[in-house]
Write an enzyme that holds these catalytic residues in place. Structure first.
Site, mmCIF file in Angstrom:
data_model
loop_
_atom_site.group_PDB
_atom_site.id
_atom_site.type_symbol
_atom_site.label_atom_id
_atom_site.label_comp_id
_atom_site.label_asym_id
_atom_site.label_seq_id
_atom_site.Cartn_x
_atom_site.Cartn_y
_atom_site.Cartn_z
ATOM 1 N N HIS A 171 11.570 3.080 2.772
ATOM 2 C CA HIS A 171 11.229 4.328 2.071
ATOM 3 C C HIS A 171 11.229 5.524 3.020
ATOM 4 C CE1 HIS A 171 6.802 3.537 2.947
ATOM 5 N NE2 HIS A 171 6.758 4.854 2.984
ATOM 6 N N ASP A 203 10.353 -3.645 2.919
ATOM 7 C CA ASP A 203 10.431 -2.196 3.135
ATOM 8 C C ASP A 203 10.813 -1.837 4.582
ATOM 9 O OD1 ASP A 203 10.190 0.529 2.905
ATOM 10 O OD2 ASP A 203 8.210 0.478 1.961
ATOM 11 N N SER A 253 3.422 4.843 7.755
ATOM 12 C CA SER A 253 4.529 4.045 7.267
ATOM 13 C C SER A 253 5.564 3.891 8.358
ATOM 14 C CB SER A 253 5.171 4.706 6.056
ATOM 15 O OG SER A 253 4.502 4.291 4.918
#
Ligand code: ARG
Ligand code: ASP
Length: 655
Positions: free
Chosen positions: A85, A222, A590
């Protein structure tokens, strides 16, 4: 200063101390304050291994990726892991109908096939240092706050200039910590030739989509892979085919030993923003006003988008990225609101403030919590209007288009926007007093018998759209935003004292500064949690769970056929996919490396559990968990789906 506590307060503090163990995002340069605790919990390295300016340390393997993610170096040839992402928009830009890398994934077969990404940068931290005294040099107590701020800016600019004099991609910033009680200089080296090396298909990298976002059990692969390039001198350079892979000072070894319940873990990355020390009134506003109102407004928008996305595959593709970004905070706020209520954060803070005031009597902190309450009472109506603008009228694409001739119409579907216009204009009009609306808005409103008529006119008439858009924009930029900014500055100023007061009040507590996208270390251990009565969530998910969710009929759960085939061969049931730990993380973390006691890479951080998203305001060790992708799943996907295991040749593996 020794002060009296009520018995209840003392009990409360004692009860809280051991529980709070894994809370905190620590500055690497000050990690020696925590190293004893880290080692007691299993960490096997030293403070110097984490952060050193004289020798290569783990900090040299971590970067700020783009403007809001983290990445880590996994080879001595500049190879970097981050989240899917985080790489998404770059992967999207390289995608076309002929080669849809978002859908099918992308794997560069050789370095020559790696794809450049104009605009993408990564930043290495060269050093960070406490510059409080330097920033305040020349300060006199009779100075006004404006004079103080001007002095700080002047001194900080000078420090930044000195720190970056060498050029060569050096960037510097001076950041206020603890609301301006401390200032740190951060010196980075920014690389600007960063190329895409690999990405799994979205059916793996975004597996579970919005359905599973913020949730456990999770099975999202991810990750994406990039490579940093440098000039022949290993220094930052503009993109050039002659650039060479960057040789990092440090790259991470990859552990294939895996994780088990209770293992020590730490996260090294760039958390974006937290507010752990705010007043109960600030929390009350978030819990009772801001979160519920924004959630309701976004529910409306999401439902409208979804209606059309469900009807057409083309619209679904056009709006999937917009939908995801609206849905992400929407879902987070729901978890946050629930968590704040469940933890009784407002009354707990009120109780704390009462005890603080009892202690503060006669000191310069006397009455400060009351002053903060007053400041919030003045700010909140304006701030609510400000948030309403952002969540309603400023989301209407027709109005953005009227102001911006370069608006990207490729991903635009007018029927959605028409419905959003009617719904958002109505919500805005109903929620806010007319004094918050510009004259042109009121005039146009009076001209049309209904919002539908108004909508049709705005969509048919460019001049009308432009008039409305300009008026709303101008009001927001010139009235609301500056007023909110001014009130927020007054609040920050008061927090400067309140923060100091809190630190004196709780003398034995080690405070960590709120997140501000600077490099931090958070540590904890692998652990499941109890989301509700009679449920215990195990901390590790496996490929078996992906097969349980697999459903060709459901977009979010439709895995590639290859993965089904591989699974059918047998032997992969227990392939680990994701795991939970107690590390205190937030947005910006992240892509952060998740490391074990020896400092080897065991996973990549990408999310938190929904029940624990109030951790940006208060960390509950019982329920706040970060979600990481197990590095062994990355290796599995690289090999089995990407057939790109040639990348393993440049990685270093340890058990
Ligand atoms: N919740 C994660 C974070 O805040 C992941 C967001 C991206 N994924 C998504 N499905 N929207 O960034
Ligand atoms: N998903 C977040 C990010 O993109 C991480 C989090 O909020 O926990 O940074």
């Amino acid at each position: 200063m020794i002060k009296k506590y009520s018995l209840l307060a003392a009990l409360f503090l004692c009860a809280l101390q051991p529980l709070r163990a894994d809370e905190g995002m620590w500055l690497p340069a000050l990690i020696s304050q925590r190293i004893g605790d880290m080692q007691a919990k299993g960490f096997q390295l030293t403070a110097e291994d984490l952060y050193s300016v004289n020798q290569a340390s783990l900090k040299d393997a971590v970067v700020l990726f783009g403007s809001g993610c983290t990445g880590e170096l996994v080879s001595d040839q500049g190879l970097l892991f981050t989240n899917h992402h985080c790489g998404y928009s770059f992967i999207q830009r390289h995608s076309s109908v002929e080669h849809d890398y978002l859908k099918d994934g992308f794997w560069a077969l050789t370095q020559a096939d790696e794809l450049p990404n104009p605009g993408l940068t990564v930043r290495f931290l060269e050093r960070m240092e406490d510059v409080t005294a330097l920033v305040l040099k020349g300060y006199k107590s009779k100075m006004t706050e404006e004079q103080r701020q001007a002095l700080i800016k002047k001194n900080a600019d000078k420090l930044k200039e000195q720190a970056t004099a060498e050029g060569n991609g050096l960037k510097a910033s001076v950041e206020a910590l603890y609301y301006g009680n401390q200032y740190f200089l951060f010196v980075f080296r920014e690389y600007r030739d960063v190329r895409l090396v690999g990405a799994p298909p979205s059916s793996i990298g975004k597996f579970g989509g919005e359905t599973d976002n913020w949730m456990w059990p999770r099975h999202t692969g991810d990750f994406s892979i990039f490579r940093i390039y440098a000039g022949p001198d290993n220094l930052p350079a503009d993109y050039s085919p002659d650039n060479v892979p960057y040789t990092p000072k440090k790259s991470l070894k990859i552990s294939r030993a895996g994780v088990k319940d209770g293992d020590f873990t730490f996260v090294y990355g760039c958390p974006g923003s937290t507010q752990e020390y705010i007043h109960s009134e600030a929390v009350r506003y978030i819990q009772d006003v801001s979160d519920p109102e924004k959630i309701a407004l976004r529910t409306t928008r999401l439902n409208l988008m979804k209606k059309y996305m469900d009807q057409s595959q083309a619209v679904r593709i056009q709006y999937s990225s917009k939908y995801a970004s609206v849905a992400n905070a929407w879902k987070k706020w729901q978890g946050e609101e629930k968590g704040l209520r469940k933890n009784k954060v407002v009354p707990v803070k009120q109780d704390y403030e009462a005890r603080f005031e009892e202690w503060a009597q006669g000191t310069r902190f006397d009455g400060i919590t009351g002053r903060l309450a007053q400041l919030y009472a003045a700010r909140n109506p304006l701030f609510r209007a400000y948030e309403y603008y952002r969540e309603t009228v400023l989301t209407i694409e027709r109005l953005q288009m009227a102001l911006n001739p370069r608006f990207n119409k490729k991903d635009y579907y007018q029927p959605i926007d028409e419905e959003i216009f009617a719904a958002m204009i109505s919500a805005f009009d109903k929620a806010l007093d007319d004094s918050y609306k510009p004259a042109a808005f009121l005039e146009q409103r009076a001209r049309f018998a209904s919002v539908e008529e108004w909508r049709d006119a705005v969509f048919a008439d460019d001049a009308l759209a432009k008039e409305l858009a300009e008026a709303l924009d101008k009001y927001y930029d010139e009235q609301l935003a500056p007023q909110v900014k001014q009130l927020n500055q007054a609040i920050t100023l008061t927090y400067r004292d309140y923060m100091q007061g809190q630190m004196e009040f709780e003398k034995d507590k080690t405070f960590y500064p709120d997140a501000n996208l600077t490099l931090r270390v958070a540590y904890g251990h692998v652990e499941g949690y109890r989301p509700a009565d009679a449920i215990w969530y195990q901390p590790v998910s496996t490929l078996r769970g992906i097969m349980e969710k697999d459903n060709p009929e459901i977009f979010d759960y439709n895995i590639p056929q290859t993965l089904r085939d591989i699974y059918a061969e047998g032997g992969h049931e227990n392939q680990p996919v994701c795991f939970l730990a107690t590390n205190h993380t937030t947005g910006g973390n992240s892509g952060s490396p998740v490391l074990n006691a020896q400092g080897n890479l065991i996973g990549i951080n990408f999310d938190r559990v929904w029940e624990g998203t109030m951790s940006d305001l208060v960390f509950d060790p019982e329920i706040c968990r970060n979600i990481s992708l197990d590095v062994r799943y990355i290796l599995f996907i690289i090999k089995e789906i990407g057939h790109a295991d040639y990348l393993f040749n440049e990685m270093t593996f340890v058990e």
